[in-house]
Scaffold this motif. Structure first.
Motif, PDB file in Angstrom:
ATOM      1  N   ALA A 144       0.901  -1.272   0.047  1.00 21.21           N
ATOM      2  CA  ALA A 144      -0.005  -0.233   0.119  1.00 21.21           C
ATOM      3  C   ALA A 144       0.964   1.315  -0.029  1.00 21.21           C
ATOM      4  O   ALA A 144       2.043   1.208   0.063  1.00 21.21           O
ATOM      5  CB  ALA A 144      -1.025  -0.074   1.255  1.00 21.21           C
ATOM      6  N   GLY A 145       0.313   2.420  -0.149  1.00 18.22           N
ATOM      7  CA  GLY A 145       0.861   3.611  -0.039  1.00 18.22           C
ATOM      8  C   GLY A 145       1.397   4.296  -1.405  1.00 18.22           C
ATOM      9  O   GLY A 145       1.839   5.386  -1.169  1.00 18.22           O
ATOM     10  N   ARG A 146       0.997   3.925  -2.210  1.00 18.17           N
ATOM     11  CA  ARG A 146       0.968   4.527  -3.702  1.00 18.17           C
ATOM     12  C   ARG A 146       0.471   5.785  -3.777  1.00 18.17           C
ATOM     13  O   ARG A 146       0.907   6.612  -4.220  1.00 18.17           O
ATOM     14  CB  ARG A 146       0.776   3.413  -4.771  1.00 18.17           C
ATOM     15  N   ARG A 147      -0.802   5.533  -3.319  1.00 17.61           N
ATOM     16  CA  ARG A 147      -1.661   6.806  -3.668  1.00 17.61           C
ATOM     17  C   ARG A 147      -1.232   7.937  -2.737  1.00 17.61           C
ATOM     18  O   ARG A 147      -1.099   9.078  -3.374  1.00 17.61           O
ATOM     19  CB  ARG A 147      -3.258   6.184  -3.309  1.00 17.61           C
ATOM     20  N   PRO A 201     -18.720   3.607  -7.113  1.00 21.48           N
ATOM     21  CA  PRO A 201     -18.278   4.853  -7.648  1.00 21.48           C
ATOM     22  C   PRO A 201     -17.531   4.633  -8.704  1.00 21.48           C
ATOM     23  O   PRO A 201     -16.848   3.663  -8.801  1.00 21.48           O
ATOM     24  CB  PRO A 201     -17.554   5.447  -6.349  1.00 21.48           C
ATOM     25  N   GLY A 202     -17.073   5.881  -9.439  1.00 29.24           N
ATOM     26  CA  GLY A 202     -16.450   5.670 -10.579  1.00 29.24           C
ATOM     27  C   GLY A 202     -15.024   5.455 -10.397  1.00 29.24           C
ATOM     28  O   GLY A 202     -14.342   5.430  -9.321  1.00 29.24           O
ATOM     29  N   LEU A 203     -14.137   5.171 -11.437  1.00 24.01           N
ATOM     30  CA  LEU A 203     -12.797   4.681 -11.391  1.00 24.01           C
ATOM     31  C   LEU A 203     -12.064   5.936 -10.928  1.00 24.01           C
ATOM     32  O   LEU A 203     -11.130   5.476 -10.047  1.00 24.01           O
ATOM     33  CB  LEU A 203     -12.360   4.318 -12.709  1.00 24.01           C
ATOM     34  N   LEU A 204     -12.416   7.004 -11.313  1.00 28.80           N
ATOM     35  CA  LEU A 204     -11.099   8.183 -11.120  1.00 28.80           C
ATOM     36  C   LEU A 204     -11.400   8.478  -9.288  1.00 28.80           C
ATOM     37  O   LEU A 204     -10.210   8.710  -8.941  1.00 28.80           O
ATOM     38  CB  LEU A 204     -11.716   9.287 -11.908  1.00 28.80           C
ATOM     39  N   SER A 205     -12.802   8.192  -9.198  1.00 26.00           N
ATOM     40  CA  SER A 205     -12.705   8.467  -7.616  1.00 26.00           C
ATOM     41  C   SER A 205     -11.980   7.560  -6.693  1.00 26.00           C
ATOM     42  O   SER A 205     -11.501   7.964  -5.598  1.00 26.00           O
ATOM     43  CB  SER A 205     -14.144   8.592  -7.131  1.00 26.00           C
ATOM     44  N   LEU A 224      -8.689   9.020  -5.066  1.00 27.40           N
ATOM     45  CA  LEU A 224      -9.092   9.244  -3.529  1.00 27.40           C
ATOM     46  C   LEU A 224      -9.277   7.869  -2.904  1.00 27.40           C
ATOM     47  O   LEU A 224      -9.293   8.071  -1.525  1.00 27.40           O
ATOM     48  CB  LEU A 224     -10.372   9.864  -3.435  1.00 27.40           C
ATOM     49  N   GLY A 225      -9.314   7.011  -3.544  1.00 31.58           N
ATOM     50  CA  GLY A 225      -9.218   5.742  -2.872  1.00 31.58           C
ATOM     51  C   GLY A 225     -10.802   5.274  -2.411  1.00 31.58           C
ATOM     52  O   GLY A 225     -10.879   4.747  -1.440  1.00 31.58           O
ATOM     53  N   ARG A 226     -11.680   5.995  -2.796  1.00 30.58           N
ATOM     54  CA  ARG A 226     -13.071   6.024  -2.439  1.00 30.58           C
ATOM     55  C   ARG A 226     -13.597   4.705  -2.998  1.00 30.58           C
ATOM     56  O   ARG A 226     -13.602   4.435  -4.243  1.00 30.58           O
ATOM     57  CB  ARG A 226     -13.917   7.085  -2.890  1.00 30.58           C
TER      58      ARG A 226
END
Lengths: 599, 288, 821
Positions: free
Chosen positions: A134-137, C743-747, C751-753
């Motif tokens: 993890a941690g990429r984002r 939710p959508g891919l970009l989200s 944002l990891g949502r």
């Protein structure tokens, strides 16, 4: 009667896999009850965190429970010591993953209910043994934002916070400061695309000095706010006509981007290192001049591209004749063998001979002491690449003395260039003239004395006319025109015009060619006529300039084939010719001026 | 008479090009993208060599702008792989082709963008963007190397077991150890408890990359239990088997982590590169 | 109650849907009736469905004509509704009434009950289904006081705690019961499974594997070659190979199978259609058996569907009551089926016509015909009219009731056709596999053709053994004619076909062994086989034989020993043809033998080639052979399109699974990790789209179809019965319910949502796990559909970044094995 001894009952609660509970109840009798991992305990707890024999519970006399731990035990979360444990309310003992609750049995008086429950255990197998890295984002966000803030937001903020530069005069004054810096953040340093030119080096901390509006190319007016006296390279309309790019994608892109051609910055590129501000290379000039005739149909200039391949023959100005006293100048290419009808009579060959009378005379004269050389008459300018104009008195007078005896026998110096006064002087009418000191040791025949026989006193008229007459001193160098309409003693000298600068567009830096003998380029030794034009043709220059072999053999000479070797774009004030007014100062001149100002 | 003995399957063979063997992403379609990338990089080098701009090659010449636009487009396109590989359902595309193009064009980008810069470097945002780009490309090369080497080791290590099977074996080992330790003394129980409590795979990235778990309870228990004791022999055997299993699990985790860890560099650097690219482009036109 | 002297109008035996409907009708009509039910509740079969099971109402087009309401729904709902309706109708029911004998004839039947009661009735309706009674455990001590409880069913395995339970029986039921009882260690049961024989031949592989795993984990004791001897207090004494043993035992669960009710029915004098085990009683259109006044309805009459049963219950009472005008409920539907035929004739006439003309319909009773024809299309074809075109999608069976059709073998030129005459069938090849049509068929003369949809045709083959045998006979004849092309005619083959026997081979079983003598010839009807040869002491894989192939013909022709070993790759059905019959044929016509020999030269050449190169086969061949064997073993042999992963390329990113899930409502239909690996070749758990899909075997709503690209997929009509899951040998079908939108891919990317691509929402997944603990499994079967309809092909392959995932067809997978280094 004492109460019957308490009995222990065990209530064992286990969880089904599918949810729900299984309850098993067992009577343990009056105790004491042993609890531990060992199979022979009354209550066996299959948990490795539990000791083989963990504790023992016995029924106390007063209905309480007596605790005898053999391993550390937590009762209701607190370490317990051996002793009675009152059961006013249920007590809980933690045993590994199990929880043993001790309470009075509500169903049966005097009984003690032990409830053994296991905390829920997640028996599900993990989906994967290796969790993904993890941690990429987070890292991406942090890095991206840092870059955006430090290299985009911060420089823009700095730009916005910085005031526009002051007016031109102040700017100049500031530019003169050795450490030019204006107040304000220097956050946009990271945007510097390359080292500044030396002229602008001080501006490095102040991008806004030149880049005054966002997304707008540096404008000419910005340049001119400092370079007030800079001229256009040509009339703006001419320049634009020349610089107009041929239609194509590049031109279209430039037009779309709002980058008109002909701006200063097109040629004067910045951020290219300390030296280069203008474009000195051939390509810079040739960019326009290679095909100038195509770009400007009415230009008088010849197309010139590469020096070796594509440069027209030199076209010096020569005197083609006179119209009255006014010389008629004409440009003639050297390959058409032009004659310079300057009005003089002169033979370079005669003067440069090592053996003739002229040579003898020069050898006798203390000032020379040897046959004449070029430098005896042609004196270099003090400042400048050329030579001073040949002056009769200074350069010729040592030999060609104008001192004569006048009618009264006084030695007078004839005024050069004033025929009427010469006549008057010789006729004794003019004011006495102090003989001009001649070159020391001059023992030369006085003008007019030579051919005249000593005992014969010529008539005053004749005497006054003598210099003009054939054999007279004037005729050494000049043609004499007898003006009959003005009377017998009226003479006129044919007009003379010596060209100071043969070339309008270039100036030959003689100073830089000191190692080369004059005769190498100028064939003066064989020139009999004053009309001979002794300028070297382009081929002569090309022997060294632009000759790679030669340059390789003589690297120290730096003989370049670049345009700026001979031309500066902006001829200086001494440039002759009728077109000089349209020509602006050279960049070098401007720099020199700026340097002087700065100093 | 109705049909041949073997019902022919025109659908399966005619519909898709026969693709009988596995072909890695580098070799995709006989190195199609390698050729395209080489062509792109080669023609860029050729143009650069032929171009003689004044005063020197840089991003501001016509070729510089062209190469810059190409590079920026490539960077954006290459970084779109992150989105592409997660948009599974739209359109007839193959991720392998994208990855192939991604790798090869990414390598070409190193050349093209350097030519765009005209080898001019300095301490500025422009060189920062270039350096980040080179960082991304180098980490990508690293990733490609890992992708070429590790899967085979991963497969060798795993042999025929799946990760889930290993988890099941571990759970079984847990159960067996617990059962074996239950009648034993408190000291042995504590050792086994420690062994069971040690995570199979380290939590920290470092321990996963090393394939080791600090203070592994299983190893400690093996060391602490005397070898000769026949009563403890079954427990020792279980612990030894468990440590073999753990070694395999940890090797598996190590390889899998290595397969992913390069992305921990590649992806954030890519985002930083996109930011720097934006700053670079804005700055260039801001101070035109 | 005194043995009833009262004569009932009708006694109805069995309270399933048919009996219940009959009783309700009788009650409504005011007839004196009695419903006899052996258990203490109505509709025992349905009662014993698992909790929450969805009960289906098929066929949908059939009108319901009875006094009970019925629509598809949960088992509980259906049962509650019936109980309500039965009470409302005023049904007289007697529980615990097990009928042991029926005697008498119309007007005076006597029914003997197990408790000795006798009941007299004018008519009897038998609606006892096909379950029959469980075989009892007949050992001393059963029922003795203190002895272990013996039971023959297990309703809720969770009901028993801390018991010593012995399960007797090695079939699926016994294994499943044992596994259920031992599933939860918290229950603390000690479960022992007894098996008389050494292996579990009767059980499904999956069950045997699970049992062995449970045994190895110590959860179940499995005693093979052990039989119960007697029961004692708290113990069971068993006979083992080594003598007697005493097992602690609190409870015995005996799953010894059940005796079909045929014997009981025959005892009442009822005649059956044939001697075949699965045959049905001979019935009149009024459901009357050969015993006047004795009627049989429901599953016992050959109608397993609830709707049919309910209607028959209604109808049979109407018939008994003398309502002879009653047309069957399906009459209007059948009239529509025959509406296209001229001249107009009554439905019964048409049925008689079809039965008389078409060989496969001959063994079918008129009632069964009616049901069969509900889904059928009967129409007239003009001469030359196309019946179906080659490569068409379609899996229906055509029966030629009149006229003839021609099959285009080669569109030519020259065009070659074969004519199939009246009474035969056409289009049977795709029947099992659901494959595309292999040839174009036209009507050769004006013809009447009956088109049976796949399910109806399979039902016919499955439920009427003689019809199935007839289909086999026709297909085998055609196959043989194709093999021995040279001038053989169908008549020649008749004596050979007489000898045809169906053999079943388990996976891995050798059907013929190299070097052995034997001259039988085999045709693979179902499943597939591999051919191997021993070279240098090791078996070398030679060839893969899919269903429809034949082998053993060389021995037939020249009587040499077998040149190779043929093994069943998977559980297979083969048709064995007697070599002696062949030899007689060839002896009679030697020229036929010579020509056939010449035509079969190719196959022999291959064998000779391998023979000759024996020495040169090295380790490469071993690997090839092993890899091929591995692939066959993993079902690729019967695959039409399987996913294969090269582990040397796979980086474990799971993109294939995510792509699969993303393309299919968030549920992956493939499990990359699971499955087996050999020589870096991994066969993930993913549908192989089998040649003869096991999952299609028993899909009640016919929701599993083979699509235009060969994909086997499940459509929305899935009712969640789970049959396909059980039938799939590769475990690639799952029951699941689709998650909600996300939710959508970009989200997610930025944002990891929400859940990532290809992941179900976390909260949903958690809730789903929690739900599964308490509720019945969800309602839809999901499996790979090869991403049918999606541009670019299967998402798993398209989403593989490294090229590790490919899909292969059997044509290519052996090449794959061969090319590996």
């Amino acid at each position: 009667m004492p109460p019957p001894p308490a009995r222990f009952r065990l209530r064992q609660v286990s969880q089904r896999l599918a949810g729900g509970e299984i309850v098993r109840e067992r009577d343990l009798g009056p105790g004491p009850v042993t609890i531990g991992r060992a199979t022979d305990c009354d209550i066996e707890i299959p948990d490795l965190a539990v000791a083989l024999r963990h504790l023992m519970l016995a029924a106390g006399a007063g209905g309480e429970v007596v605790l005898s731990p053999e391993a550390p035990v937590l009762v209701d979360g607190h370490p317990a010591s051996p002793g009675p444990l009152p059961l006013a309310e249920p007590r809980t003992i933690a045993l590994g993953s199990y929880r043993l609750t001790i309470a009075r049995d509500a169903a049966e008086a005097g009984a003690i209910l032990l409830t053994l429950e296991q905390a829920p255990v997640d028996r599900a197998l993990p989906d994967r043994l290796t969790p993904p890295v993890a941690g990429r984002r987070t890292a991406a966000w942090v890095l991206g934002l840092v870059v955006l803030l430090a290299f985009l937001a911060w420089p823009i903020a700095g730009f916005l916070a910085r005031p526009l530069p002051p007016t031109a005069a102040t700017a100049r004054a500031l530019a003169a400061e050795p450490h030019f810096a204006r107040a304000g953040p220097r956050s946009d340093r990271a945007w510097l695309s390359g080292p500044m030119s030396s002229a602008h080096a001080r501006l490095v901390a102040d991008c806004k000095a030149c880049h005054q509006a966002p997304f707008e190319s540096v404008t000419d007016s910005t340049c001119r706010s400092c370079h007030e006296d800079a001229h256009d390279h040509a009339r703006p309309d001419r320049l634009l006509a020349v610089l107009a790019e041929p239609p194509g994608p590049v031109a279209a892109a430039r037009a779309m981007a709002g980058l008109p051609p002909g701006r200063c910055t097109v040629c004067h590129t910045e951020h290219e290192g300390p030296k280069l501000l203008s474009n000195p290379e051939t390509s810079g000039c040739a960019g326009c001049h290679r095909d100038l005739s195509h770009r400007l149909s009415d230009t008088p200039l010849r197309d010139a591209g590469d020096w070796r391949e594509d440069h027209p023959e030199f076209r010096p100005f020569v005197v083609a004749g006179f119209e009255g006293p006014r010389p008629l100048l004409r440009q003639v290419p050297l390959d058409r063998r032009p004659e310079d009808r300057n009005g003089l009579r002169f033979s370079h060959a005669q003067h440069l001979s090592a053996a003739n009378a002229v040579a003898r005379m020069a050898q006798r004269l203390q000032a020379y002491g040897r046959p004449l050389g070029c430098a005896d008459c042609h004196r270099p300018e003090k400042t400048g690449p050329g030579f001073l104009p040949v002056a009769m008195e200074r350069d010729c007078g040592a030999c060609h003395s104008l001192a004569v005896a006048d009618a009264s026998g006084r030695i007078v110096e004839l005024p050069h260039g004033k025929p009427a006064e010469v006549v008057a002087t010789l006729a004794g009418l003019g004011p006495p003239v102090a003989p001009r000191p001649t070159v020391a040791g001059a023992a030369r025949a006085l003008p007019g004395a030579g051919p005249a026989s000593p005992g014969l006193a010529p008539a005053a008229d004749l005497r006054a006319a003598a210099p003009f007459l054939p054999g007279g001193v004037c005729r050494d160098c000049h043609e004499v025109q007898r003006d009959s309409a003005q009377g017998r003693l009226t003479f006129a000298i044919a007009p003379v015009h010596l060209i100071g600068r043969f070339y309008q567009r270039s100036q030959f830096p003689h100073g830089q060619h000191k190692t080369v003998r004059c005769a190498t380029c100028h064939a003066a030794g064989t020139s009999e006529q004053a009309e001979d034009l002794l300028l070297p043709a382009i081929a002569t220059c090309r022997q060294c300039h632009g000759n790679a072999d030669w340059a390789a053999r003589h690297p120290e000479t730096k003989a370049s084939g670049a345009c700026a070797t001979c031309h500066w774009f902006h001829p200086d004030a001494r440039a002759p010719g009728p077109d000089a007014r349209g020509i602006v100062r050279t960049a070098r001149g401007a720099v020199a001026d700026a340097g002087r100002r700065a100093g | 008479m109705n049909a041949p003995a073997r019902p022919s399957a025109p659908s399966t063979t005619a519909r898709r090009a026969p693709q009988a063997i596995h072909e890695g992403f580098l070799a995709h379609r006989r190195y199609r993208w390698a050729w395209i990338a080489a062509l792109l990089a080669g023609s860029s080098v050729l143009l650069y060599a032929l171009d003689d701009p004044w005063p020197r090659p840089n991003g501001g010449t016509a070729l510089g702008y062209a190469l810059g636009t190409l590079s920026a487009g490539l960077i954006v396109w290459l970084s779109l792989l992150g989105i592409r590989k997660r948009r599974f359902t739209d359109g007839p595309w193959s991720l392998k082709a994208w990855v192939s193009a991604h790798v090869w064009l990414g390598l070409a980008l190193a050349i093209i963008a350097t030519l765009h810069a005209g080898f001019q470097f300095g301490w500025n945002v422009h060189t920062l963007a270039w350096a980040l780009m080179m960082g991304v490309i180098l980490s990508g090369v690293w990733g490609v190397v890992l992708y070429q080497r590790l899967p085979r080791q991963l497969s060798d290590n795993r042999a025929t077991a799946s990760e889930r099977a290993m988890a099941a074996a571990l759970a079984e080992s847990d159960r067996a150890l617990e059962a074996a330790a239950r009648p034993l003394g408190d000291r042995e129980a504590a050792l086994v408890r420690d062994a069971l409590a040690t995570p199979a795979v380290g939590r920290s990235l470092g321990s996963r990359l090393a394939g080791r778990v600090p203070r592994c309870g299983t190893a400690a228990a093996l060391r602490a239990l005397p070898e000769g004791d026949p009563e403890l022999a079954p427990l020792r055997d279980l612990l030894a088997a468990r440590s073999v299993l753990l070694a395999r699990i940890r090797t598996n985790a190590r390889l899998k982590t290595w397969l992913q860890v390069w992305l921990l560099v590649h992806v954030p650097l890519t985002v930083a590169l996109l930011a720097a690219l934006l700053a670079h482009i804005v700055s260039v036109f801001f101070y035109w | 109650m005194e043995p009833s002297e009262e004569l009932l109008d009708v006694a109805i035996v069995g309270s399933g849907p048919a009996g219940l409907a009959a009783a309700a009708r009788a009650a409504r009509r005011g007839m004196r009736h009695l419903l006899l039910e052996k258990t203490d509740h109505l509709a025992d079969t349905i009662f014993r469905y698992q909790k929450g099971k969805h009960v289906m109402a098929t066929p949908p087009q059939l009108l319901l004509r009875c006094d009970l309401a019925f629509e598809a729904g949960a088992r509980e709902t259906v049962l509650a509704r019936w109980a309500e309706d039965a009470a409302a109708a005023g049904i007289a029911v007697r529980h615990h009434a097990e009928v042991t004998e029926i005697s008498g004839t119309r007007g005076d039947f006597t029914l003997g009950l197990a408790d000795g009661t006798r009941i007299r009735a004018a008519h009897v309706v038998l609606a006892i289904g096909t379950q029959g009674n469980p075989n009892l455990l007949k050992i001393p001590g059963v029922g003795a006081p203190g002895a272990p409880v013996v039971q023959y069913t297990l309703d809720d395995p969770a009901a028993f705690v801390d018991e010593h339970i012995v399960v007797v029986g090695s079939g699926d039921a016994g294994i499943e019961n044992a596994l259920g009882l031992a599933a939860d260690p918290a229950q603390g049961n000690h479960v022992t499974l007894l098996n008389r024989s050494a292996d579990f031949a009767k059980a499904k592989d999956a069950n045997v594997k699970a049992l062995m795993a449970a045994r190895d984990a110590g959860r179940i004791a499995v005693l093979t070659e052990t039989a119960p001897n007697r029961l004692e207090a708290g113990h069971m004494v068993v006979d083992t190979r080594d003598g007697e043993a005493r097992l602690r035992c609190d409870r015995v669960i005996a799953r010894l199978g059940s005796a079909p009710p045929r014997a009981f029915v025959e005892k009442a004098g009822v005649a059956f259609t044939s001697a075949a085990r699965e045959a049905f009683p001979l019935l009149s259109p009024q459901f009357e058996t050969s015993v006047p006044g004795l009627h049989v309805i429901g599953a016992l009459a050959g109608y397993p569907l609830i709707k049919h049963c309910l209607n028959q219950g209604h109808d049979v009472i109407e018939f008994i009551a003398g309502n002879t005008d009653l047309r069957p409920a399906d009459e209007p539907i059948l009239e529509r089926v025959f509406a296209g035929l001229q001249p107009a004739r009554p439905v019964d006439d048409w049925i008689a016509f079809l039965r008389a003309r078409v060989s496969i319909f001959r063994p079918v009773s008129p009632l069964q015909m009616r049901e069969l024809l509900l889904d059928a299309t009967v129409r007239r074809y003009a001469a030359g009219e196309v019946v179906f075109v080659k490569n068409d999608v379609g899996a229906s069976l055509f029966a030629i009731a009149e006229g003839a059709v021609e099959v285009e073998i080669d569109p030519g030129p020259p065009r070659r056709t074969a004519t199939i005459g009246e009474g035969s069938i056409v289009g049977e090849v795709g029947l099992i596999s659901g494959r595309r049509r292999g040839a174009t068929v036209r009507a050769a003369t004006p013809a009447i053709l009956v088109e049976l949809p796949r399910t109806a045709a399979l039902r016919l083959i499955g439920t009427v053994p003689d019809a199935g045998a007839e289909v086999d006979r026709i297909t085998t004849t055609r196959l043989l004619l194709q093999i021995f092309q040279s001038g053989l005619v169908a008549e020649d083959l008749a004596p050979i076909l007489e000898t045809a026997r169906t053999v079943t081979a388990r996976a891995g079983e050798a059907i013929v062994t190299e070097g052995e003598t034997g001259d039988d010839m085999f045709v693979i009807r179902r499943g597939s086989c591999t051919v191997e040869k021993r070279i240098g002491g090791r078996p070398v894989f030679l060839r893969y034989l899919p269903a429809g192939s034949y082998f053993g013909e060389m021995a037939v022709l020249d009587g040499t020993p077998r040149t190779a070993t043929v093994r069943a790759a998977i559980r297979s059905e083969l048709i064995r043809l007697d070599g002696a019959a062949f030899r007689r044929l060839f002896e009679a016509r030697p020229e036929l033998r010579a020509r056939t020999l010449a035509e079969m030269a190719a196959r022999r050449a291959l064998n000779a080639f391998i023979e000759e190169r024996k020495d040169r086969f090295g380790s490469a061949v071993d690997l090839y052979s092993e890899t091929a064997a591995f692939l066959v073993e993993n079902g690729l042999g019967e695959a039409t399109d399987a996913l294969l992963i090269d582990e040397r390329l796979c980086v474990g990113c799971d993109n294939c699974e995510k792509a699969c899930a993303d393309s299919h409502d968030g549920l992956s239909r493939l499990d990359r990790e699971a499955g087996r690996t050999f020589a870096y070749l991994h066969v993930p758990t993913s549908c192989r789209h089998c040649e003869h899909p096991h999952c299609m075997t028993d899909c009640p709503p016919d929701a599993i179809r083979r699509g235009p690209d060969g994909e086997v997929s499940i459509n929305d009509s899935c009712i969640g019965c789970g049959n396909c899951v059980r039938h799939c040998p590769y475990g690639v079908i799952r029951m699941d319910s689709p998650p909600p939108r996300k939710p959508g891919l970009l989200s997610w990317l930025l944002l990891g949502r929400g859940p990532g691509p290809g992941e179900p929402p976390k909260a949903w997944a958690k809730a789903e796990r929690a739900r599964l603990r308490t509720e019945a499994p969800p309602k839809k079967a999901v499996k790979c559909d090869m991403c049918a309809g999606k541009a670019g092909g299967p998402a798993c392959v398209r989403a593989c970044p490294t090229g590790a995932a490919i899909r292969v067809s059997p044509e290519t997978f052996l090449a794959l094995a061969g090319r590996r280094d």
